[in-house]
Design a protein around this motif. Structure first.
Motif, PDB file in Angstrom:
ATOM      1  N   PHE A 207       0.835  -1.208   0.000  1.00  0.00           N
ATOM      2  CA  PHE A 207       0.000   0.000   0.000  1.00  0.00           C
ATOM      3  C   PHE A 207       0.870   1.260   0.000  1.00  0.00           C
ATOM      4  N   PHE A 208       1.899   1.294   0.853  1.00  0.00           N
ATOM      5  CA  PHE A 208       2.808   2.439   0.884  1.00  0.00           C
ATOM      6  C   PHE A 208       3.542   2.590  -0.448  1.00  0.00           C
ATOM      7  N   THR A 209       3.930   1.462  -1.058  1.00  0.00           N
ATOM      8  CA  THR A 209       4.621   1.500  -2.348  1.00  0.00           C
ATOM      9  C   THR A 209       3.678   1.992  -3.445  1.00  0.00           C
ATOM     10  N   MET A 210       2.424   1.548  -3.392  1.00  0.00           N
ATOM     11  CA  MET A 210       1.440   1.962  -4.398  1.00  0.00           C
ATOM     12  C   MET A 210       1.216   3.476  -4.344  1.00  0.00           C
ATOM     13  N   LEU A 211       1.228   4.042  -3.148  1.00  0.00           N
ATOM     14  CA  LEU A 211       1.041   5.485  -2.994  1.00  0.00           C
ATOM     15  C   LEU A 211       2.327   6.275  -3.209  1.00  0.00           C
ATOM     16  N   HIS A 212       3.421   5.583  -3.512  1.00  0.00           N
ATOM     17  CA  HIS A 212       4.737   6.205  -3.741  1.00  0.00           C
ATOM     18  C   HIS A 212       5.178   7.046  -2.544  1.00  0.00           C
ATOM     19  N   LEU A 213       4.997   6.502  -1.348  1.00  0.00           N
ATOM     20  CA  LEU A 213       5.407   7.219  -0.138  1.00  0.00           C
ATOM     21  C   LEU A 213       6.894   7.048   0.154  1.00  0.00           C
ATOM     22  N   TYR A 214       7.483   5.962  -0.336  1.00  0.00           N
ATOM     23  CA  TYR A 214       8.918   5.746  -0.129  1.00  0.00           C
ATOM     24  C   TYR A 214       9.712   6.644  -1.060  1.00  0.00           C
ATOM     25  N   SER A 215      10.943   6.953  -0.662  1.00  0.00           N
ATOM     26  CA  SER A 215      11.760   7.874  -1.447  1.00  0.00           C
ATOM     27  C   SER A 215      12.216   7.262  -2.771  1.00  0.00           C
ATOM     28  N   SER A 216      12.312   5.937  -2.819  1.00  0.00           N
ATOM     29  CA  SER A 216      12.751   5.268  -4.040  1.00  0.00           C
ATOM     30  C   SER A 216      11.922   4.006  -4.243  1.00  0.00           C
TER      31      SER A 216
ATOM     32  N   LEU B 265      19.911  -3.570  -2.727  1.00  0.00           N
ATOM     33  CA  LEU B 265      20.655  -3.368  -1.484  1.00  0.00           C
ATOM     34  C   LEU B 265      21.484  -2.080  -1.475  1.00  0.00           C
ATOM     35  N   SER B 266      21.705  -1.478  -2.628  1.00  0.00           N
ATOM     36  CA  SER B 266      22.505  -0.253  -2.676  1.00  0.00           C
ATOM     37  C   SER B 266      21.688   0.992  -2.330  1.00  0.00           C
ATOM     38  N   VAL B 267      20.376   0.856  -2.216  1.00  0.00           N
ATOM     39  CA  VAL B 267      19.511   1.989  -1.896  1.00  0.00           C
ATOM     40  C   VAL B 267      19.361   2.077  -0.382  1.00  0.00           C
ATOM     41  N   MET B 268      19.771   3.196   0.174  1.00  0.00           N
ATOM     42  CA  MET B 268      19.670   3.405   1.615  1.00  0.00           C
ATOM     43  C   MET B 268      18.373   4.147   1.938  1.00  0.00           C
ATOM     44  N   PRO B 269      17.672   3.728   2.985  1.00  0.00           N
ATOM     45  CA  PRO B 269      16.424   4.418   3.354  1.00  0.00           C
ATOM     46  C   PRO B 269      16.696   5.773   3.994  1.00  0.00           C
ATOM     47  N   THR B 270      15.836   6.725   3.726  1.00  0.00           N
ATOM     48  CA  THR B 270      15.946   8.039   4.347  1.00  0.00           C
ATOM     49  C   THR B 270      15.222   8.017   5.691  1.00  0.00           C
ATOM     50  N   ASN B 271      15.253   9.135   6.402  1.00  0.00           N
ATOM     51  CA  ASN B 271      14.561   9.211   7.695  1.00  0.00           C
ATOM     52  C   ASN B 271      13.052   9.011   7.532  1.00  0.00           C
ATOM     53  N   SER B 272      12.481   9.563   6.474  1.00  0.00           N
ATOM     54  CA  SER B 272      11.046   9.384   6.260  1.00  0.00           C
ATOM     55  C   SER B 272      10.722   7.929   5.930  1.00  0.00           C
ATOM     56  N   ASP B 273      11.633   7.252   5.205  1.00  0.00           N
ATOM     57  CA  ASP B 273      11.437   5.828   4.919  1.00  0.00           C
ATOM     58  C   ASP B 273      11.465   5.012   6.208  1.00  0.00           C
ATOM     59  N   LEU B 274      12.397   5.318   7.088  1.00  0.00           N
ATOM     60  CA  LEU B 274      12.483   4.604   8.363  1.00  0.00           C
ATOM     61  C   LEU B 274      11.239   4.842   9.210  1.00  0.00           C
ATOM     62  N   THR B 275      10.716   6.057   9.162  1.00  0.00           N
ATOM     63  CA  THR B 275       9.483   6.354   9.890  1.00  0.00           C
ATOM     64  C   THR B 275       8.330   5.517   9.350  1.00  0.00           C
ATOM     65  N   LEU B 276       8.221   5.408   8.028  1.00  0.00           N
ATOM     66  CA  LEU B 276       7.167   4.595   7.421  1.00  0.00           C
ATOM     67  C   LEU B 276       7.337   3.117   7.759  1.00  0.00           C
TER      68      LEU B 276
END
Length: 76
Positions: free
Chosen positions: A24-33, A40-51
């Protein structure tokens, strides 16, 4: 229902809830990437960690309530 069965059911329920909320979060494009979680080379941002934390909380609490409903249903 035994303790081991509760443990298994709870973990299965939480896993499926986590996947559903993540999709659901991916469908709404809430993640930064869009590659987050698949590359594995994509690091989560602070907003990604919050989600991710919100997803874990929703899945854990929802799993607990669904397990209680399942116990109620099976005890009838």
């Amino acid at each position: 229902m035994g303790k081991f069965a509760k443990f298994l059911y709870y973990n299965i329920i939480v896993y499926f809830l986590y996947v559903i909320v993540d999709k659901f979060f991916t469908m709404l494009h809430l993640y930064s990437s869009d590659a987050l979680g698949t590359d594995l080379s994509v690091m989560p941002t602070n907003s990604d960690l919050t989600l991710i934390i919100i997803n874990v909380v929703i899945s854990s609490v929802g799993g607990y309530f669904l397990l209680k409903k399942l116990e109620e249903y099976l005890s009838l």
